[in-house]
Design an enzyme around this catalytic site. Structure first.
Site, PDB file in Angstrom:
ATOM      1  N   GLY A 215      39.300  37.868  40.163  1.00  0.00           N
ATOM      2  CA  GLY A 215      38.445  36.946  39.650  1.00  0.00           C
ATOM      3  C   GLY A 215      37.198  36.614  40.087  1.00  0.00           C
TER       4      GLY A 215
ATOM      5  N   GLU B  16      33.775  32.108  40.139  1.00  0.00           N
ATOM      6  CA  GLU B  16      33.253  30.983  40.907  1.00  0.00           C
ATOM      7  C   GLU B  16      32.678  31.337  42.349  1.00  0.00           C
ATOM      8  OE1 GLU B  16      35.171  27.917  39.813  1.00  0.00           O
ATOM      9  OE2 GLU B  16      36.224  29.163  38.349  1.00  0.00           O
TER      10      GLU B  16
END
Lengths: 748, 170
Positions: free
Chosen positions: A711, A714
């Site tokens: 991922g 962020e």
């Protein structure tokens, strides 16, 4: 195995929803045309705390075109238990209920909704609503509120309590080198470019179709059903395009509540959009104070970490973040302790904003680490390597992977770190002081149970679907690439569908788990289609694939191919015709523990990054320019290097905002945000952005998630502001411990 | 607090409309427009040209940028009735799926957007910039595109895309 032309996981392709976005044909929530639409305009509370004494609607109702003024006095019935208003984030407390009663809990709280036949009439009439209040004493000053900080009894899900080790107090007292101080982050607002808006289509059977700006269509569906007493079947929520969110759309926002309330009351279709000013009425990144004390040997080896932080929340909910854990996890140090508390102010509840907790806690910690490196007279990069922990030092667990060392090496080489001169104020370019700084970034690699379907039709078209969202993250493209990879079809023959509560179940999109989770679900669904295809091929006369099992074949160019005899190829269409199938549709669910993930069950799962920044500071004017950033990211497998790079760029740019620009200022007398617009809430613009280089470090990791994906949403922001702050110190010799680092702090 | 000016009298008076002729994306249309309607709201709510985006309604973000007589302008700051006879080009007029404008192609190829919401404004602004003929270098493009905010932070890709098209035309 794959031919050179194959497009799949790892291919840098253009965003598949790009054409819609560049031609303006992508419709966002407030852009769906509906017959006989009513427009709602929100009236907000002018005080921060107290109650509404009276509302004079007469003038507003007299405006031609005005249909209704909805307040707590005339609204239809809504749910009355806190439980009914809870969303997927499950923040402990009593969720805000718009137009519920006469109580004012924060300034800019919605207190009335003016409904009119045109937007302009609603807007004008809203300005005529006169409200009398009974005000109570409020406090929006976080520095005052921290005097009553506390540890919430009930913890938010996902909260990780810090674990102490050794005796940090004694070790700090005994340390030959010490650094300690308070570090601060102000409130920040997400400010996605699209303002929160909802279009509610009211249908004659009492069902509604809601086009909403949200990060989770099914979250909003569940919320509306429980708050308004709809059966879930009567609520469909769509969010195929979301104009940014950054966490502000994780919880249902009040415009969707208000729009549905009005639609139900008036039995009409309704659109409610917040103004940019009103975008400051809800979610914001909590304000933070972090007290950090570090002790070290003269060699630069850390001996003590003490890390305390307090963040702001509202009076009615305890919003918690993981702020103090990052430094304890990342650094090898025998003694560490930490404490996390919250403090209440009279604002709306603070919220998750890009890398919640880490963007605050890791960034501020990395400034303190830089200070200690100077104290020890050790190069800041070398300092981080001296204290490098290959395992999660707080939990004592190994990582499924941690290529941070490689990130430091590759990043430093690309940046030219070895040419840095050690002393502060030692580098110069004409009138400008030059500074180089570095920092570490860290985030969780998460995975969340997600379902997806795959439907192959005999003409060779594949549709994959999942109720996840694409808030600019590239989910459409990720789903397409995973499907292309699994079934060997070109992306042009694949349609990815998302952003619809009718589709297979997916969690809210956030936390950087989207690609790993929906990607895994799409892969499973496509594999199930592949198995059905192989079975269908068995019906072909002469059985060209013989007794082949799924492990004996691969899918390539729309054909089932024997691995051992690649010239034996069965087109999908032939197999489907032989079995008399017009389509094959499968739905699968990817849940934690799947594949090799069980091996990583008791390991820590994180992304890491090494950020290097160059700043140039005008010595006379204090103007700071971030002229270069290199961000080397270790985030497992990269599905689409093109959109992946963009995600990191975006995180870095927001980190530049955190470092230099972003701050929401309250007026404590009024208890109200003052700079609630883009003129005064500064975000980075074109002129601020110079050279940003993104590097993805090789980090194979089959244990972290089924696809090895960690991922990227962020990690780009975490630590970026620290690298810049540290570069500013290197340039100027001025250590600023409160972000953003504005000109006044440099010239002070 | 909003203050009520002339509440009793003004509020009760229908605002009325002004016939206004506009050419939008080559098509001339006459509309009865209320004087308080901005060009932005007219395009989005009246003409269903939703490619022009509302990001702030205050001229602070650039998402609503369109071209009026070839010049880029924030359509949220323009009352539609003041534009009688004007020639307006929105993103829909620059190119369509299957027939993309060079800037639209370049934005796709450089991944010059993420959420896509500021994108039509960026592209219209870039076309205005090209029309102005002032920007030749990366620094000049960055400076003269600074009225168009992108919260997803696609700035460097946007500049790459714009420079690509400027380079082709130079």
């Amino acid at each position: 195995m794959a031919t050179a032309a194959k497009i799949g996981i790892g291919s840098a392709i253009n965003r598949v929803d790009g054409v819609e976005k560049v031609t303006g044909t992508a419709r966002y929530a407030a852009e769906h045309p509906v017959e006989n639409l009513l427009y709602g305009y929100i009236v907000e509370a002018a005080i921060a705390k107290g109650r509404i004494v009276s509302i004079d609607e007469e003038a507003a109702r007299a405006v031609p075109g005005v249909v209704e003024v909805i307040t707590h006095l005339n609204r239809p019935h809504v749910a009355w238990t806190d439980h009914s208003y809870q969303d997927e984030l499950k923040i402990p407390g009593s969720p805000f209920r718009p137009l519920y009663d006469d109580r004012i809990q924060f300034s800019q709280q919605p207190i009335a909704l003016v409904m009119a036949e045109t937007f302009e009439a609603a807007r004008y009439a809203a300005s005529l609503v006169e409200v009398a209040y009974e005000a109570e004493a409020h406090n929006t000053d976080f520095e005052v509120a921290v005097g009553e900080k506390y540890v919430p009894k009930k913890k938010r899900s996902g909260y990780m309590a810090p674990k102490d080790r050794g005796d940090a107090a004694q070790a700090f007292a005994d340390a030959p080198l010490k650094v300690s101080g308070d570090y601060r982050l102000p409130p920040e607002h997400h400010n996605p470019m699209e303002m929160f808006g909802s279009t509610v289509e009211w249908h004659d059977d009492g069902s509604i179709t809601v086009h909403d700006k949200t990060q989770g269509s099914q979250v909003v569906q569940g919320y509306l059903a429980s708050v308004f007493g709809f059966s879930k079947k009567k609520v469909r929520v769509l969010n195929p395009y979301v104009g940014g969110a950054f966490g502000s759309g994780l919880r249902p926002q009040h415009q969707v509540f208000l729009a549905v309330l009005a639609a139900k009351m008036l039995e009409r279709s309704v659109r409610v959009t917040m103004t940019r000013n009103q975008m400051f009425s809800h979610a914001y990144r909590p304000q933070a104070i972090q007290s950090i004390a570090l002790g070290a040997e003269t060699t630069g080896k850390l001996t003590a970490i003490r890390n305390e932080a307090t963040t702001s929340t509202s009076r009615y909910e305890d919003n918690m973040e993981n702020v103090v854990t990052w430094g304890l996890m990342n650094y090898d140090c025998p003694n560490a302790d930490a404490e996390y508390t919250v403090a209440q102010v009279d604002t709306a509840t603070s919220a998750d904003m890009r890398a919640p907790g880490a963007a605050t806690g890791m960034t501020l910690f990395e400034i303190a680490i830089d200070e200690m490196a100077y104290e020890a007279k050790v190069d800041p990069l070398e300092f981080r390597l001296i204290n490098y922990s290959p395992i999660d030092a707080m939990n004592g667990t190994p990582y499924t992977s941690k290529a941070l060392r490689e990130a430091f090496q590759e990043g430093a080489e690309a940046f030219g770190w070895s040419k840095r001169s050690a002393e502060a104020r030692s580098m110069r370019d004409g009138k400008e002081l030059v500074g180089w700084g570095c920092a570490t970034g860290m985030w969780d690699a998460q995975f969340s149970k997600t379902s997806a379907s795959a439907k192959l039709t005999a003409n060779g078209h594949l549709e994959v679907a999942c109720a996840t969202s694409d808030i600019g993250t590239g989910s459409y493209t990720v789903m397409t690439l995973v499907a292309a990879d699994t079934l060997g079809l070109p992306p042009e023959q694949i349609t990815a569908k998302l952003g619809d509560s009718d589709l297979p179940t997916a969690p809210v999109e956030g936390g950087s788990w989207g690609a790993a989770s929906s990607g895994a679900a799409v892969q499973l669904a496509c594999q199930a289609v592949g198995k059905k295809l192989l079975k269908a091929a068995g019906k072909i006369a002469g059985a060209p694939l013989g007794e082949a099992t799924i492990d004996d074949v691969l899918f390539e160019d729309g054909c089932i191919v024997l691995k051992d005899a690649p010239t034996v190829r069965v087109p999908f269409g032939d197999a489907m015709r032989a079995a008399d199938l017009t389509q094959i549709e499968e739905e699968e669910t990817a849940a934690p523990g799947f594949g090799d993930m069980w091996k990583g069950m008791h390991k820590s799962k994180n992304t890491h990054s090494a950020i290097f920044a160059e700043v140039k500071v005008d010595e006379e004017l204090g103007v700071i320019r971030v002229t270069r950033i290199v961000d080397a990211v270790a985030a497992g497998r990269i599905i689409n290097p093109k959109t992946a790079r963009s995600q990191i760029l975006g995180g870095v740019v927001m980190g530049m905002g955190m470092a230099l620009h972003e701050e929401t200022f309250p007026d404590h007398r009024l208890g109200r945000w003052m700079n609630h617009n883009f003129g005064e809430y500064h975000v980075p613009v074109h002129a601020d952005i110079h050279d940003i280089q993104v590097i993805f470090v090789d980090e194979p990791d089959p244990e972290v998630t089924p696809l090895g994906v960690k991922g990227l949403g962020e990690i780009g922001i975490v630590g970026t502001a620290a690298a810049i702050a540290n570069a500013i110190y290197h340039a100027t010799g001025k250590r600023v411990r409160s972000l953003p680092i504005t000109i006044d702090k440099i010239l002070d | 607090m909003p203050t009520a000016v002339n509440t009793a009298t003004y509020a009760a008076v229908p605002i009325g409309t002004v016939p206004t002729t506009l050419t939008i994306n080559g098509e001339t249309r006459t509309r009865a427009i209320e004087p308080w309607t901005t060009l932005l709201d007219l395009l989005r709510e009246g003409e269903d040209l939703i490619g022009t985006k509302k990001g702030c309604d205050h001229g602070q973000c650039g998402a609503c940028t369109v071209l009026i007589d070839e010049r880029r302008i924030n359509s949220c700051l323009k009352l539609a009735v003041t534009l009688d006879g004007a020639d307006i080009t929105t993103i829909e007029g620059l190119g369509q799926p299957g027939d993309l404008h060079p800037l639209q192609s370049a934005f796709c190829n450089h991944d010059a957007f993420q959420c896509g919401y500021c994108t039509p404004g960026q592209i219209c602004s870039a076309q205005g910039l090209i029309n102005e003929g002032k920007a030749k270098t990366r620094d000049e493009v960055r400076e003269l595109m600074s009225g168009n905010l992108c919260r997803c932070g696609a700035y460097s890709n946007i500049v790459d895309a714009v420079l690509d098209v400027i380079g082709e035309q130079a």
